[in-house]
Motif scaffolding. Structure first.
Motif, short mmCIF file in Angstrom:
data_model
loop_
_atom_site.label_atom_id
_atom_site.label_comp_id
_atom_site.label_asym_id
_atom_site.label_seq_id
_atom_site.Cartn_x
_atom_site.Cartn_y
_atom_site.Cartn_z
N ALA A 190 6.38 -4.99 -14.01
CA ALA A 190 5.59 -3.87 -13.49
C ALA A 190 6.34 -2.54 -13.60
CB ALA A 190 5.22 -4.12 -12.02
N LYS A 191 7.66 -2.60 -13.68
CA LYS A 191 8.47 -1.37 -13.62
C LYS A 191 8.10 -0.35 -14.68
CE LYS A 191 13.24 0.25 -13.31
NZ LYS A 191 14.66 -0.14 -13.28
N PRO A 192 8.02 -0.70 -15.99
CA PRO A 192 7.68 0.33 -16.98
C PRO A 192 6.29 0.93 -16.79
CG PRO A 192 7.71 -1.86 -17.98
CD PRO A 192 8.31 -1.99 -16.62
N HIS A 193 5.37 0.16 -16.23
CA HIS A 193 4.03 0.69 -15.98
C HIS A 193 4.06 1.73 -14.86
CE1 HIS A 193 1.99 -2.13 -18.67
NE2 HIS A 193 2.86 -3.04 -18.25
N VAL A 194 4.89 1.50 -13.87
CA VAL A 194 5.05 2.49 -12.81
C VAL A 194 5.66 3.77 -13.38
CG1 VAL A 194 6.23 3.00 -10.63
CG2 VAL A 194 5.26 0.72 -11.03
N GLN A 195 6.65 3.62 -14.24
CA GLN A 195 7.27 4.79 -14.87
C GLN A 195 6.25 5.57 -15.70
OE1 GLN A 195 10.37 2.61 -16.93
NE2 GLN A 195 11.91 3.13 -15.39
N ASN A 196 5.45 4.85 -16.48
CA ASN A 196 4.45 5.53 -17.31
C ASN A 196 3.41 6.26 -16.48
OD1 ASN A 196 5.69 4.60 -19.65
ND2 ASN A 196 4.34 2.83 -19.86
N LEU A 197 2.97 5.63 -15.39
CA LEU A 197 1.96 6.27 -14.54
C LEU A 197 2.51 7.55 -13.91
CD1 LEU A 197 0.47 3.09 -12.84
CD2 LEU A 197 -0.82 4.75 -14.20
N ALA A 198 3.77 7.53 -13.51
CA ALA A 198 4.37 8.73 -12.93
C ALA A 198 4.45 9.84 -13.97
CB ALA A 198 5.76 8.40 -12.39
N GLU A 199 4.79 9.49 -15.21
CA GLU A 199 4.87 10.49 -16.27
C GLU A 199 3.50 11.03 -16.64
OE1 GLU A 199 6.84 8.57 -19.48
OE2 GLU A 199 8.78 8.41 -18.44
N GLU A 200 2.51 10.17 -16.69
CA GLU A 200 1.17 10.58 -17.10
C GLU A 200 0.46 11.43 -16.05
OE1 GLU A 200 -0.84 6.96 -17.91
OE2 GLU A 200 0.25 6.55 -19.78
N VAL B 34 3.74 -4.92 -3.10
CA VAL B 34 3.36 -6.31 -2.89
C VAL B 34 3.23 -6.57 -1.40
CG1 VAL B 34 4.49 -7.06 -5.02
CG2 VAL B 34 5.73 -7.18 -2.84
N GLU B 35 2.53 -7.64 -1.05
CA GLU B 35 2.38 -8.04 0.36
C GLU B 35 3.42 -9.10 0.71
OE1 GLU B 35 1.50 -10.91 3.30
OE2 GLU B 35 0.61 -11.31 1.33
N ASP B 36 4.04 -8.93 1.85
CA ASP B 36 5.02 -9.90 2.32
C ASP B 36 4.94 -9.95 3.84
OD1 ASP B 36 7.33 -11.71 1.73
OD2 ASP B 36 8.42 -10.25 2.95
N HIS B 37 4.65 -11.13 4.39
CA HIS B 37 4.52 -11.30 5.84
C HIS B 37 3.48 -10.35 6.44
CE1 HIS B 37 7.82 -14.18 6.38
NE2 HIS B 37 8.45 -13.49 5.43
N GLY B 38 2.44 -10.04 5.65
CA GLY B 38 1.36 -9.21 6.16
C GLY B 38 1.61 -7.72 6.11
N LEU B 39 2.71 -7.31 5.50
CA LEU B 39 3.01 -5.88 5.33
C LEU B 39 3.14 -5.58 3.85
CD1 LEU B 39 5.73 -5.41 8.12
CD2 LEU B 39 3.36 -4.60 8.19
N GLY B 40 3.01 -4.31 3.49
CA GLY B 40 3.22 -3.89 2.12
C GLY B 40 4.68 -3.51 1.91
N ILE B 41 5.22 -3.89 0.75
CA ILE B 41 6.61 -3.58 0.40
C ILE B 41 6.62 -2.81 -0.91
CG2 ILE B 41 8.91 -4.50 -0.04
CD1 ILE B 41 7.98 -5.24 2.71
N TYR B 42 7.29 -1.65 -0.93
CA TYR B 42 7.45 -0.90 -2.17
C TYR B 42 8.53 -1.57 -3.02
CZ TYR B 42 4.78 3.02 -0.25
OH TYR B 42 3.79 3.81 0.27
N LEU B 43 8.13 -2.18 -4.15
CA LEU B 43 9.11 -2.80 -5.04
C LEU B 43 9.61 -1.84 -6.10
CD1 LEU B 43 8.17 -6.49 -5.89
CD2 LEU B 43 9.78 -5.61 -4.22
N TYR B 44 8.72 -1.00 -6.63
CA TYR B 44 9.11 0.00 -7.63
C TYR B 44 8.41 1.30 -7.30
CZ TYR B 44 10.98 -3.91 -10.24
OH TYR B 44 11.70 -5.02 -10.60
N LEU B 45 9.12 2.39 -7.49
CA LEU B 45 8.58 3.70 -7.17
C LEU B 45 9.19 4.73 -8.12
CD1 LEU B 45 8.03 5.17 -3.64
CD2 LEU B 45 9.08 6.56 -5.41
N GLU B 46 8.34 5.55 -8.70
CA GLU B 46 8.79 6.62 -9.59
C GLU B 46 8.08 7.91 -9.21
OE1 GLU B 46 11.11 6.57 -11.90
OE2 GLU B 46 11.50 4.40 -11.91
N THR B 47 8.77 9.02 -9.35
CA THR B 47 8.18 10.32 -9.02
C THR B 47 8.00 11.14 -10.28
OG1 THR B 47 10.42 11.17 -8.55
CG2 THR B 47 9.10 10.40 -6.69
N GLY B 48 6.78 11.65 -10.48
CA GLY B 48 6.49 12.51 -11.60
C GLY B 48 6.99 13.92 -11.35
#
Length: 264
Positions: free
Chosen positions: A87-97, A106-120
């Motif tokens: 998923a990482k390169p897709h996150v990078q591309n979305l930030a660039e675009e 992703v969901e873990d124990h009923g909470l959301g967890i940020y696994l990858y994050l990029e800033t445009g």
């Protein structure tokens, strides 16, 4: 459960509370940790000394801080499923675009967890980072994930974490929330209109693996910029295309997929 087992579990919980306090506050004195967690200094010292011996906490003078040994554990969790890494390169591309903030959640124990994050280039840095936990009901990524779950599973998550109100726009009624999830399922796209953070909108789509939701790709930006057609059409179209490509990559990277699709 015996008293001995209860004590061991309680001790483990205290150690993790100390680790989380150091994570939130940065380098801290023993007395500061003890005061925050309402522990005696002697108890705090025993836990910190043990964590230092195990190299999960480091000490410099009077200050304790998170040890670098956690970096390996974090990386192991982030890549425990090979599909997560894809998923990482897709996150990078979305930030660039989009020039906004893109993430894979992703969901873990009923909470959301940020696994990858990029800033445009125009992204607002709202204080969210990799590993950050969020409630699912008030984020576009969370809604897109929950919309793929059964009613019983969603009920279990809501029973555990409730509907805390982050802004006046947060949905806090269960019936209204289920209507929202139905709209998400119908369209395949989820929206967050200042429901989690004032002044921040977001949109997300689910990513599936073998028919089960793996996580969500999402984009967030300031409400004065990410709105109208940009929020409703342009960014969702990019997200759907990215999710489709990611799902294909996941499918055809499976060890069994090559044999399944050979043309004789």
């Amino acid at each position: 459960m015996t008293d001995d087992n209860a004590n061991r579990i309680g001790s483990t919980k205290t150690s993790f509370e100390i680790v989380h306090a150091l994570q939130e506050n940065g380098p801290s004195r023993l007395s500061e940790v003890a005061d925050q967690l309402e522990l005696t200094e002697s108890t705090t010292h025993r836990h910190l000394s043990t964590l230092c011996d195990l190299r999960y906490v480091s000490r410099r003078g009077e200050l304790y801080q998170i040890g670098l040994r956690f970096a390996r554990l974090g990386r192991a969790a982030q890549t425990r499923d090979p599909a997560y890494l894809m998923a990482k390169p897709h996150v990078q591309n979305l930030a660039e675009e989009t020039h906004e903030r893109a993430q894979f959640v992703v969901e873990d124990h009923g909470l959301g967890i940020y696994l990858y994050l990029e800033t445009g280039s125009n992204a607002v840095r709202a204080g969210f980072g990799i590993g950050r936990q969020i409630h699912l009901h008030c984020s576009s990524a969370g809604k897109s994930i929950l919309a793929q779950y059964s009613r019983d599973r969603v009920d279990a998550i809501l029973d555990r974490w409730g509907f805390p109100s982050h802004t006046e726009n947060t949905i806090t009624d269960r019936d209204a929330f289920y209507e929202e999830l139905e709209r998400v399922r119908d369209r395949g796209v989820a929206f967050n209109r200042e429901e989690h953070v004032h002044g921040l909108n977001g949109t997300a789509v689910p990513v599936k693996q073998e028919g089960e939701v793996l996580g969500a790709l999402a984009v967030a930006g300031p409400s004065h910029r990410l709105n109208g057609e940009q929020l409703e059409v342009d960014v969702p179209d990019r997200l759907l295309a990215a999710a489709n490509e990611l799902e294909l990559n996941i499918t055809y990277s499976s060890p069994d997929s090559a044999d399944d699709h050979v043309v004789e």
